[in-house]
Design an enzyme around this catalytic site. Structure first.
Site, short mmCIF file in Angstrom:
data_model
loop_
_atom_site.label_atom_id
_atom_site.label_comp_id
_atom_site.label_asym_id
_atom_site.label_seq_id
_atom_site.Cartn_x
_atom_site.Cartn_y
_atom_site.Cartn_z
CB CYS A 123 -0.96 -0.01 1.18
SG CYS A 123 -0.19 0.11 2.81
CG HIS A 128 -4.64 0.71 3.99
ND1 HIS A 128 -3.81 0.12 3.07
CD2 HIS A 128 -5.76 1.08 3.31
CE1 HIS A 128 -4.40 0.11 1.88
NE2 HIS A 128 -5.58 0.69 2.00
CD GLN A 162 -7.85 0.36 -1.08
OE1 GLN A 162 -7.31 0.42 0.03
NE2 GLN A 162 -9.04 -0.20 -1.23
#
Length: 328
Positions: A156, A211, A231
């Site tokens: 990520c 994240h 993402q």
């Protein structure tokens, strides 16, 4: 060298504890932006768009990549702009199955312009590192079995950092790991301060999820402002794994509600009922919008939430994407 418990190998993208390339370990809430280290791989000279070479694949005689929608005036209607944005992202993702495009896009050298990265120099750096480690087998043994020559599926932080660079860079390199992140700041209030007639991209480092992701806020032409998520996710946390190519294909042009984003990125999120938290995460960050695929037991609600916004020029974003797609 070791950085955050991860062996850093000079000259190339590095492998985190998960065995994924990119030098980042996901799902570990931190007060530092994911992907905070820059590799030492060489890059091409700084400057504007490099001259196109006849040796570059996927280009026609004009030197333009036919996969990329032609760059035209920014004075566009909403529908046309949405179409151009979708085509630009789709062409970029399609190109990442090519070795050169993949290596340039998913490199972790942030102190130079992304379009100044030279795929030949990156490959040479990989080969040198493999030699320094005593050959490919020794390299794999020391890096958890990672093949340095394989196409990369970015974690990520690596995807967010590089797409942020791609969208925002013009003449000066932008290092997403060195920009000032806002903390203890209301996301909703911050968005209200942004000029609605300009394009912005917000990079979010969410310690609650472990994240990092992007929020694209194109300029407002009419009606309420539209937001899009960009993402990738390694999985193993509250959300399942998803490749950036799959996300862009299925949800990259799917607008998300700013009201829902404001709730997700608020201090009140941790106080919300489990079913509301699950619904918000599924609606915004799960590729199928399926609440059954969200595991809120893996949230770290005491994690820090930080974000930073940056204006971007859509035509420049197209040019940068065209450079990467043209490498093949």
């Amino acid at each position: 060298m070791l950085e955050h418990g991860v062996m850093k190998i000079p000259g190339i993208n590095n492998v985190g504890k998960t065995g994924q390339a990119g030098g980042e370990t996901e799902r570990i809430p931190s007060t530092e932006p994911l992907g905070s280290s820059a590799a030492t791989s060489p890059a091409g000279p700084l400057g504007g768009l490099p001259a196109r070479s006849s040796s570059i694949s996927n280009t026609n005689r004009t030197g333009e990549n036919p996969m990329i929608t032609p760059i035209i005036s920014s004075n566009l209607g909403l529908k046309h702009r949405v179409t151009l944005r979708k085509a630009t992202l789709a062409s970029l993702m399609q190109s990442l199955s090519g070795e050169s495009s993949n290596r340039v896009m998913w490199n972790d050298r942030y102190d130079t312009l992304l379009i100044a990265r030279d795929p030949r120099e990156i490959k040479n750096a990989i080969e040198k590192s493999v030699t320094d480690f005593g050959g490919l087998e020794n390299y794999k043994e020391l890096t958890g079995g990672a093949d340095p020559f394989a196409l990369m599926t970015p974690v990520c932080g690596l995807s967010a950092n590089n797409i942020f660079k791609l969208m925002t860079e013009k003449d000066v390199p932008i290092d997403p790991t060195s920009i000032e992140y806002l903390e203890n700041t209301s996301f909703a209030e911050h968005v209200n301060t942004l000029d609605s007639h300009k394009n912005y991209v917000v990079i979010v480092n969410d310690g609650r999820l472990g994240h990092k992701f992007l929020i694209d806020l194109p300029a407002l032409t009419q009606g309420p402002r539209t937001a899009y998520i960009i993402q990738s996710d390694l999985g193993g946390g509250a959300l399942p794994a998803v490749r950036v190519e799959d996300w862009i294909s299925r949800r990259g042009s799917d607008p998300v509600s700013l009201d829902e984003l404001n709730q997700l990125l608020s201090k009140d999120f941790s106080k919300m009922p489990d079913d509301v938290q699950t619904r918000l995460l599924a609606s915004i960050l799960q590729i199928d919008k399926d609440p059954h695929k969200v595991d809120i037991k893996k949230l770290h609600l005491d994690g820090k939430l930080r974000f930073a916004s940056h204006e971007y020029d859509f035509r420049q974003f197209q040019r940068n994407a065209q450079y990467v797609a043209g490498l093949g």
